[in-house]
Write an enzyme that holds these catalytic residues in place. Sequence first.
Site, PDB file in Angstrom:
ATOM      1  N   ARG A  88       0.417  -0.613   0.258  1.00  0.00           N
ATOM      2  CA  ARG A  88       0.045  -0.067   0.132  1.00  0.00           C
ATOM      3  C   ARG A  88       0.796   1.426  -0.313  1.00  0.00           C
ATOM      4  NH1 ARG A  88       0.964   3.261   4.513  1.00  0.00           N
ATOM      5  NH2 ARG A  88       1.491   2.967   6.022  1.00  0.00           N
ATOM      6  N   THR A 109      -8.855   3.384  -2.296  1.00  0.00           N
ATOM      7  CA  THR A 109      -8.311   4.910  -2.105  1.00  0.00           C
ATOM      8  C   THR A 109      -8.116   5.849  -2.820  1.00  0.00           C
ATOM      9  OG1 THR A 109      -6.248   5.390  -2.545  1.00  0.00           O
ATOM     10  CG2 THR A 109      -5.974   3.683  -3.391  1.00  0.00           C
ATOM     11  N   SER A 131       0.624   7.288  -8.618  1.00  0.00           N
ATOM     12  CA  SER A 131       1.790   5.529  -8.507  1.00  0.00           C
ATOM     13  C   SER A 131       1.472   4.910  -9.498  1.00  0.00           C
ATOM     14  CB  SER A 131       1.842   6.507  -7.162  1.00  0.00           C
ATOM     15  OG  SER A 131       1.417   5.136  -6.555  1.00  0.00           O
ATOM     16  N   TYR A 163       1.357   2.189  -7.227  1.00  0.00           N
ATOM     17  CA  TYR A 163       0.700   1.421  -6.281  1.00  0.00           C
ATOM     18  C   TYR A 163      -0.953   2.387  -6.419  1.00  0.00           C
ATOM     19  CZ  TYR A 163      -2.701   2.771  -2.371  1.00  0.00           C
ATOM     20  OH  TYR A 163      -2.961   2.146  -1.127  1.00  0.00           O
ATOM     21  N   HIS A 164      -1.075   3.556  -6.656  1.00  0.00           N
ATOM     22  CA  HIS A 164      -2.478   3.843  -7.084  1.00  0.00           C
ATOM     23  C   HIS A 164      -3.321   3.019  -8.446  1.00  0.00           C
ATOM     24  CE1 HIS A 164      -0.792   6.664  -3.999  1.00  0.00           C
ATOM     25  NE2 HIS A 164      -2.126   6.460  -3.305  1.00  0.00           N
ATOM     26  N   LYS A 198      -4.489   0.128  -7.589  1.00  0.00           N
ATOM     27  CA  LYS A 198      -5.687  -0.505  -7.096  1.00  0.00           C
ATOM     28  C   LYS A 198      -6.910  -0.027  -8.092  1.00  0.00           C
ATOM     29  CE  LYS A 198      -5.503   0.049  -2.702  1.00  0.00           C
ATOM     30  NZ  LYS A 198      -5.682  -1.245  -1.603  1.00  0.00           N
ATOM     31  N   LEU A 238       0.224  13.431   8.141  1.00  0.00           N
ATOM     32  CA  LEU A 238      -0.034  13.661   9.960  1.00  0.00           C
ATOM     33  C   LEU A 238       0.590  12.516  10.504  1.00  0.00           C
ATOM     34  CD1 LEU A 238      -1.798  15.699  11.784  1.00  0.00           C
ATOM     35  CD2 LEU A 238      -3.891  14.178  11.077  1.00  0.00           C
ATOM     36  N   ARG A 269       7.513  13.463  -5.079  1.00  0.00           N
ATOM     37  CA  ARG A 269       6.704  13.149  -6.247  1.00  0.00           C
ATOM     38  C   ARG A 269       6.257  13.711  -7.526  1.00  0.00           C
ATOM     39  NH1 ARG A 269       2.289  10.300  -1.979  1.00  0.00           N
ATOM     40  NH2 ARG A 269       4.081   9.615  -1.285  1.00  0.00           N
TER      41      ARG A 269
HETATM   42  P1  NAD Z   1      -0.511  -2.278   5.590  1.00  0.00           P
HETATM   43  O1  NAD Z   1       0.434  -3.318   4.744  1.00  0.00           O
HETATM   44  O2  NAD Z   1      -0.129  -2.290   6.880  1.00  0.00           O
HETATM   45  O3  NAD Z   1      -1.269  -3.903   5.812  1.00  0.00           O
HETATM   46  C1  NAD Z   1      -1.503  -4.883   5.102  1.00  0.00           C
HETATM   47  C2  NAD Z   1      -0.621  -6.167   5.579  1.00  0.00           C
HETATM   48  O4  NAD Z   1      -1.697  -6.911   4.429  1.00  0.00           O
HETATM   49  C3  NAD Z   1       0.124  -6.693   5.903  1.00  0.00           C
HETATM   50  O5  NAD Z   1      -0.153  -6.857   6.844  1.00  0.00           O
HETATM   51  C4  NAD Z   1       0.556  -7.497   4.725  1.00  0.00           C
HETATM   52  O6  NAD Z   1       1.444  -8.333   5.398  1.00  0.00           O
HETATM   53  C5  NAD Z   1      -0.565  -8.121   4.145  1.00  0.00           C
HETATM   54  N1  NAD Z   1      -0.760  -8.411   2.786  1.00  0.00           N
HETATM   55  C6  NAD Z   1      -0.137  -7.676   1.218  1.00  0.00           C
HETATM   56  N2  NAD Z   1      -0.093  -8.528   0.873  1.00  0.00           N
HETATM   57  C7  NAD Z   1      -0.412  -9.909   1.053  1.00  0.00           C
HETATM   58  C8  NAD Z   1      -0.780 -11.047   0.215  1.00  0.00           C
HETATM   59  N3  NAD Z   1      -0.197 -11.106  -1.619  1.00  0.00           N
HETATM   60  N4  NAD Z   1      -1.483 -11.868   0.617  1.00  0.00           N
HETATM   61  C9  NAD Z   1      -1.243 -12.122   2.239  1.00  0.00           C
HETATM   62  N5  NAD Z   1      -1.187 -10.395   2.954  1.00  0.00           N
HETATM   63  C10 NAD Z   1      -0.938  -9.944   1.841  1.00  0.00           C
HETATM   64  O7  NAD Z   1      -1.500  -2.032   4.831  1.00  0.00           O
HETATM   65  P2  NAD Z   1      -2.435  -0.555   5.674  1.00  0.00           P
HETATM   66  O8  NAD Z   1      -2.262   0.760   5.917  1.00  0.00           O
HETATM   67  O9  NAD Z   1      -3.286  -1.948   6.229  1.00  0.00           O
HETATM   68  O10 NAD Z   1      -3.617  -0.239   4.267  1.00  0.00           O
HETATM   69  C11 NAD Z   1      -4.526  -1.570   4.575  1.00  0.00           C
HETATM   70  C12 NAD Z   1      -5.269  -0.935   2.993  1.00  0.00           C
HETATM   71  O11 NAD Z   1      -6.282  -0.063   3.074  1.00  0.00           O
HETATM   72  C13 NAD Z   1      -4.478  -1.855   2.001  1.00  0.00           C
HETATM   73  O12 NAD Z   1      -5.214  -1.993   0.510  1.00  0.00           O
HETATM   74  C14 NAD Z   1      -4.495  -0.170   1.289  1.00  0.00           C
HETATM   75  O13 NAD Z   1      -4.450  -0.105  -0.212  1.00  0.00           O
HETATM   76  C15 NAD Z   1      -5.342   0.798   1.970  1.00  0.00           C
HETATM   77  N6  NAD Z   1      -5.148   2.060   2.502  1.00  0.00           N
HETATM   78  C16 NAD Z   1      -4.321   1.999   3.619  1.00  0.00           C
HETATM   79  C17 NAD Z   1      -4.772   3.450   3.508  1.00  0.00           C
HETATM   80  C18 NAD Z   1      -3.888   4.340   4.758  1.00  0.00           C
HETATM   81  O14 NAD Z   1      -3.402   5.490   4.917  1.00  0.00           O
HETATM   82  N7  NAD Z   1      -3.137   3.216   5.308  1.00  0.00           N
HETATM   83  C19 NAD Z   1      -5.484   4.370   3.111  1.00  0.00           C
HETATM   84  C20 NAD Z   1      -6.009   4.451   1.751  1.00  0.00           C
HETATM   85  C21 NAD Z   1      -6.004   2.865   1.524  1.00  0.00           C
END
Ligand code: NAD
Length: 382
Positions: free
Chosen positions: A100, A144, A179, A181-182, A185, A239, A326
């Site tokens: 992410r 996202t 990016s 990543y985005h 999604k 933040l 970026r």
């Molecule tokens: P994070 O990296 O803390 O958690 C993701 C978890 O998924 C990790 O524990 C990782 O080990 C696991 N993972 C990744 N790929 C995997 C796979 N192929 N199989 C099994 N497990 C896998 O991320 P987060 O901040 O908790 O974000 C969670 C989701 O929310 C993501 O999809 C992210 O895009 C979305 N998101 C997060 C934010 C933010 O601000 N944190 C904002 C918008 C969207």
Amino acid sequence: MRIIVAGGDGFCGWPTALHLSQKGHDVSIIDNMVRRKMDEELASNSLTPIASLEERVNKWQELTGQVMRTYEGDLQDFEFLKKVLEQEQPEAFVHFAEQRSAPYSMIDREHAVYTQVNNVVGTLNVLYGIKDIVPDCHLIKLGTMGEYGTPNIPIEEGYIEIEHKGRKDRLPFPKQPGSYYHLSKVHDSHNIMFACRVWGIRATDLNQGIVYGLSTKETQLDPVLANRLDYDSVFGTALNRFIIQAATEHDLTVYGTGGQTRGFLNIEDTVRCIEIAAENPAEPGEFRVFNQFTEEFSVLELAQMVQKVAAEEGVTVGIGHLENPRIEKEEHFYEAVNTNLLELGLKPHLLTNDVIREILKTVLVHKDRVIKENILPTVKWK
Ligand code: NAD
């Protein structure tokens, strides 16, 4: 309800799993622990010490009597996923399990490829798994707000009514992500929409804003339940990153002018939004999109808020405008709709000085764990 939380060891997934379990749902967790391995790759760490997933779920059971089953494995491994779905027969599948970080996806070709393969293949496997094994299961997928980019018109929730050459249609809102990543999604959103249309799967795409905060009522019950908190330039988000920089008396790293405006939400609202989506499932064949954020701020506004609260706590920090690593607009129009979740009962936790102060106080306890070399950005878009 039987719910799988994939990515349940991560920043959003762990508190969500606890919250759903606390609400009486039967929760199981899938995670391949790759996020913990990335800390090793980047020589970084979570600001808060985090227990292993096994220790976490054992502590939760000890405190509440609630059992959460865990499955360590990769969503890219379809045989693994199939077995879990057959065993658990979930009614909802909450999908957080993706790479992410935008900077991580922009490190080099390998990281871009990893991000897109991990995210797109993982989600495709989940779609096939639902179709073949649990066709009535509701997919709740984390997207996202970054999928939309920063268009010069208000951002709708997933769809826009368009009139073109005398004809009208309701079409997916244009996406201009910033990016690899985005982009992953956006590819996911298209694949899910297609699966809903063709196979009749029910899905909710939650276009989440940037999440801040670290604890929820459940994670605060015991230090073993503590959530991870990222502050480095690769995984730390605006933040949270500023608050930790303030705690270590480091200048707040605003990229460029800081006019970049985004949607934000408290981690307390993330867990509640997932609960709301699960308890109000999409219809079979429906690809439902919610914009999951509660307030909009520019990056500079956030830095100024953190600077002010830090000063009240006796910590003086400056705001440093770094050359932006970026490629993004630094001054732009930004207005996004977010009414669907509010209509379903979300009561937002808004960002006040007291909320920033609470996070700052927690962060100060662990400030000695900060690896200062990881604060300044090293990944450039070009
Ligand atoms: P994070 O990296 O803390 O958690 C993701 C978890 O998924 C990790 O524990 C990782 O080990 C696991 N993972 C990744 N790929 C995997 C796979 N192929 N199989 C099994 N497990 C896998 O991320 P987060 O901040 O908790 O974000 C969670 C989701 O929310 C993501 O999809 C992210 O895009 C979305 N998101 C997060 C934010 C933010 O601000 N944190 C904002 C918008 C969207």
